[in-house]
Write a protein that holds these residues in place. Sequence first.
Motif, PDB file in Angstrom:
ATOM      1  N   SER A   1       0.981  -1.154  -0.014  1.00 57.79           N
ATOM      2  CA  SER A   1       0.087   0.105   0.114  1.00 57.79           C
ATOM      3  C   SER A   1       1.071   1.162   0.071  1.00 57.79           C
ATOM      4  O   SER A   1       0.719   2.257  -0.788  1.00 57.79           O
ATOM      5  CB  SER A   1      -1.106   0.001   1.085  1.00 57.79           C
TER       6      SER A   1
ATOM      7  N   MET B   1      -6.798  -8.664  -5.760  1.00 57.19           N
ATOM      8  CA  MET B   1      -7.604  -7.444  -5.480  1.00 57.19           C
ATOM      9  C   MET B   1      -6.349  -6.492  -5.201  1.00 57.19           C
ATOM     10  O   MET B   1      -6.587  -5.066  -5.602  1.00 57.19           O
ATOM     11  CB  MET B   1      -8.514  -7.450  -4.437  1.00 57.19           C
TER      12      MET B   1
ATOM     13  N   TRP C   1      -5.486  -2.845  -7.045  1.00 62.48           N
ATOM     14  CA  TRP C   1      -5.501  -1.347  -6.052  1.00 62.48           C
ATOM     15  C   TRP C   1      -4.418  -0.806  -6.281  1.00 62.48           C
ATOM     16  O   TRP C   1      -4.380   0.388  -6.334  1.00 62.48           O
ATOM     17  CB  TRP C   1      -5.836  -2.067  -4.739  1.00 62.48           C
TER      18      TRP C   1
ATOM     19  N   ARG D   1      -4.153   1.191  -9.235  1.00 63.95           N
ATOM     20  CA  ARG D   1      -5.180   2.384  -9.467  1.00 63.95           C
ATOM     21  C   ARG D   1      -4.781   3.345  -8.601  1.00 63.95           C
ATOM     22  O   ARG D   1      -4.971   4.682  -8.940  1.00 63.95           O
ATOM     23  CB  ARG D   1      -6.394   1.822  -9.096  1.00 63.95           C
TER      24      ARG D   1
ATOM     25  N   ARG E   1     -13.846   4.020 -10.768  1.00 61.96           N
ATOM     26  CA  ARG E   1     -13.257   3.120 -10.371  1.00 61.96           C
ATOM     27  C   ARG E   1     -12.324   3.536  -9.299  1.00 61.96           C
ATOM     28  O   ARG E   1     -12.011   2.831  -8.433  1.00 61.96           O
ATOM     29  CB  ARG E   1     -12.246   2.260 -11.491  1.00 61.96           C
ATOM     30  N   TYR E   2     -11.960   4.721  -9.270  1.00 65.71           N
ATOM     31  CA  TYR E   2     -10.914   5.181  -8.182  1.00 65.71           C
ATOM     32  C   TYR E   2     -11.801   5.828  -7.033  1.00 65.71           C
ATOM     33  O   TYR E   2     -11.133   6.364  -6.073  1.00 65.71           O
ATOM     34  CB  TYR E   2      -9.992   6.327  -8.883  1.00 65.71           C
TER      35      TYR E   2
ATOM     36  N   HIS F   1     -13.715   4.307  -4.847  1.00 66.65           N
ATOM     37  CA  HIS F   1     -14.021   3.577  -3.801  1.00 66.65           C
ATOM     38  C   HIS F   1     -12.471   2.691  -3.211  1.00 66.65           C
ATOM     39  O   HIS F   1     -12.626   1.389  -2.900  1.00 66.65           O
ATOM     40  CB  HIS F   1     -14.827   2.409  -4.235  1.00 66.65           C
ATOM     41  N   LEU F   2     -11.465   3.425  -3.313  1.00 64.66           N
ATOM     42  CA  LEU F   2     -10.191   2.912  -2.860  1.00 64.66           C
ATOM     43  C   LEU F   2     -10.195   2.383  -1.283  1.00 64.66           C
ATOM     44  O   LEU F   2      -9.708   1.439  -0.991  1.00 64.66           O
ATOM     45  CB  LEU F   2      -9.169   4.025  -2.960  1.00 64.66           C
TER      46      LEU F   2
ATOM     47  N   ALA G   1     -12.189  -0.812  -0.833  1.00 65.13           N
ATOM     48  CA  ALA G   1     -11.654  -1.852  -1.462  1.00 65.13           C
ATOM     49  C   ALA G   1     -10.969  -2.128  -0.517  1.00 65.13           C
ATOM     50  O   ALA G   1     -10.401  -3.678  -0.358  1.00 65.13           O
ATOM     51  CB  ALA G   1     -11.026  -1.343  -2.899  1.00 65.13           C
ATOM     52  N   ILE G   2      -9.763  -1.283   0.154  1.00 58.20           N
ATOM     53  CA  ILE G   2      -8.665  -1.788   0.882  1.00 58.20           C
ATOM     54  C   ILE G   2      -9.183  -2.472   2.098  1.00 58.20           C
ATOM     55  O   ILE G   2      -8.615  -3.385   2.690  1.00 58.20           O
ATOM     56  CB  ILE G   2      -7.661  -0.665   1.175  1.00 58.20           C
TER      57      ILE G   2
ATOM     58  N   ILE H   1     -11.893  -4.197   2.133  1.00 59.56           N
ATOM     59  CA  ILE H   1     -12.244  -5.645   2.041  1.00 59.56           C
ATOM     60  C   ILE H   1     -10.982  -6.460   1.825  1.00 59.56           C
ATOM     61  O   ILE H   1     -11.239  -7.710   2.108  1.00 59.56           O
ATOM     62  CB  ILE H   1     -13.300  -5.377   0.580  1.00 59.56           C
ATOM     63  N   ILE H   2     -10.054  -6.024   1.281  1.00 60.94           N
ATOM     64  CA  ILE H   2      -8.841  -6.680   1.063  1.00 60.94           C
ATOM     65  C   ILE H   2      -8.337  -6.987   2.460  1.00 60.94           C
ATOM     66  O   ILE H   2      -8.064  -8.288   2.796  1.00 60.94           O
ATOM     67  CB  ILE H   2      -7.910  -5.916   0.216  1.00 60.94           C
TER      68      ILE H   2
END
Length: 202
Positions: A79, A138, A142, A145, A165-166, A168-169, A172-173, A175-176
């Motif tokens: 990250s 994912m 991520w 992106r 797409r960008y 919901h960063l 998304a992280i 969820i990961i």
Amino acid sequence: MFSIRKRWRGAEQPHMALPFLAGIMAGVLFVYFQADSWNTEHQVANTALLRRLGTMELDTGQFFWYVLRKRLAVLWMMSILATTFAGMVTTYLFVFWAGISAGVMASTLVLQFGIKGGILFMGGLLPHYLCYIPAFLMMFAWCMRVYLQLYGGEYSRYQEEESGRYRHLIPAILIIHGVVITGAFLESYVNPNFMTEILKIF
């Protein structure tokens, strides 16, 4: 930046299959060229050790926290690196390194134990890699992106406006992280019992 935008136009997102497969091949070739000395100098395990491992009692609670720290450390490192100018290079290098690790481990176990080694390798991946692999995919997307949002220039901003797409960063992280934590739980509480049964064949 032109080359980045050009490649992004050619596909929905960069692919990691090539560096991962290249890493596997590099790992296999490394073991192959070291095969003459592998049995005496580079063994990752022997039958006696595997039998002892099959009878050991594991503190699953402590093991869970150990595994979780290791997995989250990799996640956080990726990250952070994704936000740097070298983010794309380091992400691909991580994929390449993962391929090398898989290639070396798989070919070493097969070289030492034959079919049993292949079974041992596959057993060591289950069931937690059913979570880790999707999380890995994912996380790769991520990181790309994030990198392109920061350094992709005008084309990246256009893609963001068009596809959203960008936006919901952060979800998304999160969820990961959830998928990785689930994988760590399975690796700590389920896989040891699974491996105990597999080690009985040695």
